[in-house]
Scaffold this active site. Structure first.
Site, PDB file in Angstrom:
ATOM      1  N   ASP A 275       0.625  -1.118  -0.112  1.00  0.00           N
ATOM      2  CA  ASP A 275       0.193  -0.134   0.577  1.00  0.00           C
ATOM      3  C   ASP A 275       0.818   1.212   0.099  1.00  0.00           C
ATOM      4  OD1 ASP A 275      -1.792   1.712  -0.027  1.00  0.00           O
ATOM      5  OD2 ASP A 275      -2.773   0.625   1.255  1.00  0.00           O
TER       6      ASP A 275
HETATM    7  C1  BGC Z   1      -4.655   3.205  -0.004  1.00  0.00           C
HETATM    8  C2  BGC Z   1      -5.438   2.621  -0.753  1.00  0.00           C
HETATM    9  C3  BGC Z   1      -5.279   2.840  -2.662  1.00  0.00           C
HETATM   10  C4  BGC Z   1      -3.883   3.867  -2.543  1.00  0.00           C
HETATM   11  C5  BGC Z   1      -3.426   5.223  -3.490  1.00  0.00           C
HETATM   12  C6  BGC Z   1      -4.051   4.231   0.384  1.00  0.00           C
HETATM   13  O1  BGC Z   1      -4.478   5.626   1.363  1.00  0.00           O
HETATM   14  O2  BGC Z   1      -5.101   2.253   1.555  1.00  0.00           O
HETATM   15  O3  BGC Z   1      -5.617   1.976  -1.416  1.00  0.00           O
HETATM   16  O4  BGC Z   1      -5.092   2.098  -3.730  1.00  0.00           O
HETATM   17  O5  BGC Z   1      -4.276   4.563  -1.662  1.00  0.00           O
HETATM   18  O6  BGC Z   1      -4.192   5.965  -3.884  1.00  0.00           O
END
Ligand code: BGC
Length: 726
Positions: A275
C-alpha cells in the site's frame, strides 16, 4: 471485390508486422505461443540489474502529492512503474478503482460511479460482480491505464470502518466469491487486477500503527479465507499488502502472510505491491515476500540494488520479483494488447451502474407502504440533497463527479474528505415516475420545519446519509448531524414515512418502529436515483440482501468502542511531535465474527445478515439433504415476479468446535407469481472445512451436519441434518 482485395492485403501486412514482432530474434518473448512464465524469463535474461530494480518500485507520489513530479508515461493514476523501452516493456499505470476509476478529472476524463462494493455485494449475484469489474476494466482501458488497484475484500469486523463501502461484507465465502468475480470482470478487459488490503486492515483507526494480534485458525477461517476464495476465482495480477502489522510484523514484510499463505498455500503467481507508503524495510520486506514498493523507491530503489550487490537479497529473489510482474503483464494482455485511449462511453456506464444498483438496494422494512402509488397527490422528499443527487464514498475510492460536486458545483478533482454528491436526482426521477403528483423537497436542516412540510403528504421519504471515507472510522453507529431527530420528527407528523439510507455501512435506527418503510440504498452510484425510483414504485421488485449485520446499538458489537480510538484534540492532531502511540488490536469475537456473534450471544440484530424483503412472498418446502447434496423447493407465493436469494447455512458437528452456523452456499432464483422451482446445490467440501493449526491444513470433519435453509442468517425456513463423510 476491390475492397476484399484491399482487406486481404491489409491482413497480410498486419500479419507480417505482427509476425515480425512476434517471432523476431531480438524479442523472442513476443512469441505469443509461449507461456507467460516463459516469456517473462526470456525478458529477464536480457535485463540489467538497474532495469530489474526499476521494475519493482513506483516513481513517486505524482498526482497524490501536490507539487510532486509526474513522470513521462504516467497516466495520472495513483502509481506508475516506468517501462523498459529498449525491450518493448511498457510502463505500468496503476489506478485506484474501487467503485469506478479515480482521478479522471485530472485529464478531463469521465468515469462511471458504480454503487459501493458493499451495495453491489447485496445483490449476491456473481454475474453482476463480473459486470461491475468489466465497467472498471473497460473504462481503465479507454483511459489508457493498464492496472486496477481496487478489489477490496477485507471482512467487516468493525462495522464503523470508514472503508466498509469498498468491501463486500462480513462473510468470507460471499465476500471472496463476489470480489473474485469482480476481479475476473476487470481482467476480462485486458487490464491487470488487484485485491487488497492484505490483510486484517479491518479498521482505519490507527491503520499505520496498529498491530492485529490474531490466532492462526481465526486468520485462516475469516479474512484470509475471503482472500483465498477471491484469489482462486479472480487470479489477480496484484495483491496489495496493507499498512497495519499482523502478529508483530508489518503486513508488507510478513513472512507468514506473504510467503507461507499467499504464495505458498494459495499458489499466488502475481506480485505483492505495498500500500502507498506501506513499505518499511528492504531486506526483510523483500525476503518476506514484497515484490513492489509503491508509491516510492525509498526501500526497493537504490537500497535494494545495494542489498543485491551485497548478497543480502539474492539475484534469484530479485528475478522472482521481476518474473512475477512480467508474467502478470503477459498473462493479462497488457503487453500484447496495450490499452488505446478513447472516449469513455458514459451512457453504457450509467446503464450498467443502474442495473447493478437495482439489485443492490435492500428493502429492510415495509409495512404496506411500498411500492408507492403513481397516483399519489403529494410526495414529500426530505434531506440529503435528494433534490440534486446521491452521495458517494470518499478517500482513494472517490470518483470525480461529472460537472463537479452536485451540491456545490465546482469543476475538477474531488477534494479529500469532503462529501461528493453525484448528479442523479431522486426529486427529478420520482417526479418523472409520478408526473401528476406534487413532488416537493425540503432540505431537512430544521426538523420541525421538515415535519410541517411532510404533514399533509401522502408519503414522506426521508433521505439520510453517512459520509464515510478512507483514513477514518465513524466513532459510532449513529447517523451524524441529528438525522435521527429529523426522522423521528417527520415520522411523528406523517404516518407514511419511509427512510432511504445512503450510508457506507450499517447504522443504528432508534426510530425504526416509528416509520413504515426503510430502504438501504448504500452509495448507489450514478444510476442511483433511477434505480431507487424503480424500486419505490415497484417497476423493479427489490432483491438485495444484507451482506452485513445491522446491530441495534454499539453495545451489541463485539467491541462496543473502536479499538485504539482515542479522541484527540485538534492541537494534538496537528502537533507533529504528538505522534499517536502504536497499539494492539485483539478482536474479541475470534471465530464468532459477523452474524455468528449474534447467534452465539443470543443478541438480536436490528437487521440480520442475509435479510431483505421483496414485494412478493417466497415459500420454502421439501428439504432433502443427502451427503453434500441439498435440495428444496422454492415457491413465489405472491402476485409479482421476484427473485429470492435462498441461503444455505450449516452447523458443523461438535468435533469442529464451532457451534454456530456458517453460510456455505446460496442461489438467487427468479420466480413468476405462483411458480415453484426445485433448488439443488452440492456443497463445496472446502466451505464445510475447518483449519487445523496442528496440521496447517484444512480438514473436513466427518459427522452429522445441521442444514438450515432460508432467507437470512437469523431465521431458517427449513432445517434438517446430513451425514458428511471424509
Ligand atoms: C489506500 C489504497 C490506495 C492507495 C493509492 C492508500 O492510501 O489505502 O487503497 O490504493 O492509497 O491511492
Amino acid at each position: 471485390m476491390k475492397n476484399r482485395m484491399r482487406g486481404a492485403l491489409l491482413a497480410t501486412l498486419v500479419f507480417s508486422v505482427g509476425s515480425h514482432a512476434a517471432f523476431g530474434a531480438d524479442r523472442p518473448w513476443m512469441n505469443t505461443s509461449l507461456s507467460a512464465d516463459e516469456r517473462a524469463d526470456l525478458v529477464i535474461r536480457e535485463m540489467t540489474l538497474d532495469e530489474k530494480v526499476q521494475m519493482v518500485h513506483g516513481t513517486g507520489w505524482g498526482v497524490l502529492k501536490p507539487g510532486s513530479e509526474i513522470p513521462a508515461g504516467s497516466n495520472f493514476g495513483a502509481g506508475y512503474v516506468a517501462g523498459i523501452d529498449r525491450l518493448g516493456i511498457p510502463g505500468i499505470n496503476l489506478a485506484d478503482s474501487a467503485v469506478g476509476v479515480r482521478m479522471a478529472a485530472y485529464q478531463s476524463r469521465y468515469a462511471t460511479l458504480l454503487p459501493s462494493v458493499l451495495g453491489a455485494a447485496s445483490s449476491w449475484n456473481t454475474e453482476l460482480a463480473e459486470l461491475y469489474g468489466q465497467v472498471i476494466g473497460r473504462e481503465l482501458r479507454d483511459q489508457g491505464t493498464n492496472m486496477s488497484i481496487g478489489g477490496g475484500v477485507n471482512l467487516t469486523r468493525e462495522p464503523r470502518n470508514g472503508r466498509n463501502f469498498e468491501y463486500a461484507g462480513e462473510d468470507p465465502i460471499l465476500a471472496g466469491t463476489f470480489v473474485g468475480h469482480l476481479i475476473k470482470g476487470v481482467q476480462s478487459q485486458q487490464v491487470m487486477g488487484d485485491m487488497k488490503h492484505y490483510a486484517f486492515n479491518d479498521q482505519e483507526t490507527g491503520r499505520n500503527i496498529n498491530n492485529v494480534i490474531i490466532d492462526e485458525r481465526t486468520m485462516r477461517e475469516t479474512d484470509l479465507l475471503a482472500f483465498q476464495i477471491a484469489h482462486a476465482i479472480g487470479q489477480p495480477a496484484g495483491v496489495m499488502c496493507s499498512y497495519n502489522k499482523v502478529n508483530g510484523d508489518y503486513a508488507c514484510e510478513n513472512d507468514y502472510l506473504l510467503n507461507q499463505v499467499l504464495k505458498g498455500d494459495f499458489g499466488f503467481k502475481g506480485f505483492v505491491l505495498s500500500d502507498w507508503g506501506g513499505t518499511h524495510s528492504t531486506v526483510k520486506a523483500v525476503n518476506n515476500g514484497l515484490d513492489m514498493e509503491q508509491a516510492d523507491f525509498d526501500y526497493l530503489g537504490a537500497p535494494l540494488k545495494a542489498a543485491v550487490e551485497k548478497g543480502e537479497v539474492s539475484t534469484a529473489r530479485l528475478n522472482d520479483m521481476v518474473h512475477r510482474i512480467l508474467r502478470s503483464m503477459f498473462a493479462h494482455g497488457v503487453i500484447d494488447h496495450p490499452p488505446q485511449r478513447k472516449v469513455v462511453n458514459p451512457f453504457e456506464g450509467r446503464d450498467d451502474a443502474q442495473r447493478i444498483a437495482e439489485e443492490s438496494i435492500v428493502l429492510l422494512k415495509n409495512e404496506n407502504v411500498l411500492p408507492l402509488s403513481k397516483s399519489a397527490h403529494r410526495i414529500a422528499l426530505i434531506g440529503s440533497h435528494a433534490d440534486v443527487g446521491v452521495l458517494s464514498g470518499g478517500g482513494s475510492a472517490q470518483v470525480d463527479a461529472p460537472g463537479g460536486n452536485a451540491i456545490n458545483p465546482s469543476q475538477g478533482a474531488s477534494p479529500w474528505g469532503k462529501p461528493v454528491y453525484f448528479p442523479s436526482s431522486p426529486l427529478k426521477q420520482i417526479h418523472a415516475a409520478a408526473p401528476n403528483a406534487k413532488v416537493e423537497f425540503n432540505a431537512g436542516d430544521d426538523a420541525a420545519a421538515a415535519a410541517n412540510f411532510a404533514r399533509d403528504a401522502d408519503v414522506a421519504i426521508v433521505f439520510v446519509n453517512q459520509y464515510m471515507t478512507e483514513g477514518w472510522d465513524s466513532p459510532t453507529l449513529s447517523l451524524p448531524d441529528q438525522q435521527d431527530a429529523l426522522v423521528s420528527a417527520v415520522a411523528a407528523a406523517n404516518p407514511n414515512t419511509i427512510v432511504v439510507l445512503e450510508t457506507g455501512g450499517p447504522v443504528s435506527m432508534p426510530w425504526v418502529d416509528q416509520v413504515k418503510g426503510v430502504l438501504a440504498a448504500w452509495y448507489p452510484g450514478i444510476g442511483g436515483a433511477e434505480a431507487l425510483t424503480n424500486i419505490l414504485f415497484g417497476d423493479v421488485n427489490p432483491s438485495g440482501r444484507l451482506p452485513i449485520t445491522f446491530a441495534k446499538t454499539e453495545n451489541d458489537l463485539p467491541s462496543p468502542k473502536i479499538q485504539g480510538l482515542k479522541p484527540r484534540s485538534q492541537s494534538e492532531e496537528f502537533d507533529p511531535k504528538k505522534k499517536p502511540e502504536p497499539f494492539d488490536v485483539r478482536y474479541p469475537e475470534g471465530l464468532r465474527y459477523g452474524y455468528r456473534w449474534y447467534e452465539s450471544t443470543g443478541k438480536q440484530p436490528l437487521f440480520a445478515f442475509g435479510h431483505g424483503l421483496s414485494y412478493t412472498k417466497f415459500e420454502y418446502s421439501q428439504l432433502q439433504a443427502n451427503g453434500r447434496d441439498v435440495k428444496f423447493t422454492l415457491k413465489n407465493a405472491g402476485d409479482r415476479a421476484g427473485a429470492e436469494t435462498a441461503q444455505i447455512y450449516v452447523t458443523l458437528p461438535a468435533s469442529a468446535d464451532e457451534p454456530y452456523k456458517r453460510l456455505v452456499a446460496w442461489q438467487k432464483v427468479e420466480l413468476q407469481p405462483g411458480e415453484s422451482k426445485q433448488v439443488s446445490v452440492t456443497l463445496d467440501p472446502a466451505y464445510l472445512s475447518v483449519f487445523n493449526t496442528k496440521k496447517h491444513g484444512w480438514e473436513l470433519k466427518p459427522g452429522k451436519y445441521q442444514v438450515h435453509v432460508g432467507g437470512s442468517a437469523a431465521k431458517s425456513a427449513l432445517d434438517g441434518t446430513t451425514q458428511i463423510k471424509h
